[in-house]
Design a protein around this motif. Structure first.
Motif, short mmCIF file in Angstrom:
data_model
loop_
_atom_site.label_atom_id
_atom_site.label_comp_id
_atom_site.label_asym_id
_atom_site.label_seq_id
_atom_site.Cartn_x
_atom_site.Cartn_y
_atom_site.Cartn_z
N ALA A 101 0.83 -1.21 0.00
CA ALA A 101 0.00 0.00 0.00
C ALA A 101 0.86 1.26 0.00
O ALA A 101 0.58 2.22 -0.73
CB ALA A 101 -0.93 -0.01 1.21
N LEU A 102 1.92 1.25 0.79
CA LEU A 102 2.82 2.40 0.82
C LEU A 102 3.56 2.57 -0.50
O LEU A 102 3.76 3.68 -0.98
CB LEU A 102 3.81 2.27 1.98
CG LEU A 102 3.21 2.44 3.37
CD1 LEU A 102 4.24 2.11 4.44
CD2 LEU A 102 2.66 3.84 3.55
N PHE A 103 3.96 1.45 -1.11
CA PHE A 103 4.64 1.51 -2.40
C PHE A 103 3.72 2.11 -3.47
O PHE A 103 4.14 2.98 -4.23
CB PHE A 103 5.10 0.11 -2.82
CG PHE A 103 5.72 0.06 -4.18
CD1 PHE A 103 7.04 0.46 -4.37
CD2 PHE A 103 4.99 -0.36 -5.28
CE1 PHE A 103 7.61 0.44 -5.62
CE2 PHE A 103 5.56 -0.39 -6.54
CZ PHE A 103 6.88 0.01 -6.72
N LEU A 104 2.47 1.64 -3.49
CA LEU A 104 1.53 2.15 -4.49
C LEU A 104 1.26 3.64 -4.29
O LEU A 104 1.18 4.39 -5.27
CB LEU A 104 0.21 1.38 -4.42
CG LEU A 104 0.24 -0.05 -4.92
CD1 LEU A 104 -1.08 -0.75 -4.62
CD2 LEU A 104 0.54 -0.09 -6.41
N GLY A 105 1.14 4.06 -3.06
CA GLY A 105 0.82 5.45 -2.79
C GLY A 105 2.02 6.38 -2.88
O GLY A 105 1.95 7.44 -3.51
N GLU A 106 3.12 6.00 -2.29
CA GLU A 106 4.27 6.90 -2.18
C GLU A 106 5.24 6.80 -3.35
O GLU A 106 5.82 7.79 -3.76
CB GLU A 106 5.02 6.65 -0.86
CG GLU A 106 4.16 6.82 0.38
CD GLU A 106 3.55 8.21 0.47
OE1 GLU A 106 4.23 9.21 0.17
OE2 GLU A 106 2.36 8.29 0.84
N ILE A 107 5.46 5.63 -3.89
CA ILE A 107 6.41 5.43 -4.98
C ILE A 107 5.73 5.57 -6.34
O ILE A 107 6.19 6.29 -7.21
CB ILE A 107 7.12 4.05 -4.89
CG1 ILE A 107 7.75 3.84 -3.52
CG2 ILE A 107 8.13 3.88 -6.02
CD1 ILE A 107 8.84 4.81 -3.15
N MET A 108 4.59 4.89 -6.50
CA MET A 108 3.89 4.93 -7.79
C MET A 108 2.95 6.14 -7.90
O MET A 108 2.41 6.40 -8.97
CB MET A 108 3.11 3.64 -8.00
CG MET A 108 4.04 2.44 -8.18
SD MET A 108 3.17 0.92 -8.56
CE MET A 108 2.54 1.26 -10.19
N GLY A 109 2.72 6.85 -6.80
CA GLY A 109 1.93 8.06 -6.84
C GLY A 109 0.43 7.87 -7.00
O GLY A 109 -0.27 8.79 -7.41
N ARG A 110 -0.08 6.71 -6.66
CA ARG A 110 -1.52 6.47 -6.76
C ARG A 110 -2.20 6.97 -5.49
O ARG A 110 -1.90 6.52 -4.40
CB ARG A 110 -1.82 4.98 -6.93
CG ARG A 110 -1.39 4.43 -8.25
CD ARG A 110 -1.94 3.05 -8.38
NE ARG A 110 -1.46 2.40 -9.57
CZ ARG A 110 -1.80 1.18 -9.91
NH1 ARG A 110 -2.59 0.47 -9.14
NH2 ARG A 110 -1.33 0.64 -11.01
N THR A 111 -3.14 7.87 -5.67
CA THR A 111 -3.89 8.38 -4.53
C THR A 111 -4.96 7.36 -4.16
O THR A 111 -5.74 6.94 -5.01
CB THR A 111 -4.56 9.73 -4.89
OG1 THR A 111 -3.55 10.62 -5.34
CG2 THR A 111 -5.28 10.31 -3.70
N PRO A 112 -5.01 6.95 -2.89
CA PRO A 112 -6.01 5.96 -2.48
C PRO A 112 -7.42 6.55 -2.47
O PRO A 112 -7.60 7.73 -2.17
CB PRO A 112 -5.60 5.59 -1.05
CG PRO A 112 -4.28 6.21 -0.81
CD PRO A 112 -4.09 7.28 -1.82
N CYS A 113 -8.40 5.73 -2.80
CA CYS A 113 -9.79 6.16 -2.72
C CYS A 113 -10.22 6.13 -1.25
O CYS A 113 -9.47 5.69 -0.38
CB CYS A 113 -10.68 5.26 -3.57
SG CYS A 113 -10.88 3.59 -2.93
N VAL A 114 -11.43 6.57 -0.98
CA VAL A 114 -11.94 6.62 0.39
C VAL A 114 -11.93 5.24 1.04
O VAL A 114 -11.49 5.08 2.18
CB VAL A 114 -13.38 7.21 0.40
CG1 VAL A 114 -14.00 7.12 1.78
CG2 VAL A 114 -13.35 8.65 -0.08
N LEU A 115 -12.41 4.23 0.33
CA LEU A 115 -12.45 2.88 0.91
C LEU A 115 -11.05 2.32 1.13
O LEU A 115 -10.83 1.57 2.08
CB LEU A 115 -13.30 1.96 0.02
CG LEU A 115 -14.79 2.29 0.00
CD1 LEU A 115 -15.52 1.36 -0.95
CD2 LEU A 115 -15.38 2.20 1.39
N CYS A 116 -10.12 2.67 0.26
CA CYS A 116 -8.73 2.24 0.46
C CYS A 116 -8.17 2.83 1.75
O CYS A 116 -7.43 2.16 2.48
CB CYS A 116 -7.86 2.65 -0.72
SG CYS A 116 -8.18 1.73 -2.24
#
Length: 142
Positions: free
Chosen positions: A25-40
């Motif tokens: 989850a941290l890799f997707l958000g911080e490295i790949m730059g994907r903003t999590p949705c509300v449910l995420c």
């Protein structure tokens, strides 16, 4: 009756599942730059503390961790299941909490490598943690 070693291994495995889920989850958000949705975000709110709680419990061989880790895992799992049902289109779009200007709960950004839906991975992770915290600790029926 499960052995003490089996229970200890189950705690370590549950911690490992939580740790890998948190790191992904941290890799997707911080490295790949994907903003999590509300449910995420809600799923992360459940998973991130499990990493710390289960890690400490595994280190201390604290089998009582089930009392306070299981409710967190069940709540996170229910949110992940709801997210999965939204992703599949079973729950109508009018119920989606992600439609308020943020990232979509059901869009392409909710897949890993363009094929593996993240909500399904989350359900699997929470289910694995729940199973690892219950099955090895059941008393043998006589």
């Amino acid at each position: 009756m499960p052995t003490v070693q089996t229970q200890k291994n189950a705690l370590y495995m549950a911690w490992l599942v939580a740790l890998v889920s948190t790191l992904v989850a941290l890799f997707l958000g911080e490295i790949m730059g994907r903003t999590p949705c509300v449910l995420c975000w809600y799923q992360r709110i459940a998973m991130f503390p499990l990493t710390i709680i289960l890690g400490i419990a595994a280190y201390l061989s604290d089998n009582a961790v089930r009392r306070y880790a299981l409710p967190i895992a069940v709540i996170g799992g229910l949110v992940a299941l709801w997210h999965s049902l939204l992703f599949l289109g079973i729950i109508p779009e009018t119920v989606q909490p992600c439609s308020r200007g943020g990232p979509s709960c059901t869009g392409n950004e909710q897949t890993l490598f363009g094929a593996l839906p993240l909500p399904f991975l989350s359900v699997a992770a929470f289910a694995a943690i729940i199973l690892l915290l219950t099955i090895p600790f059941r008393k043998a029926s006589t």
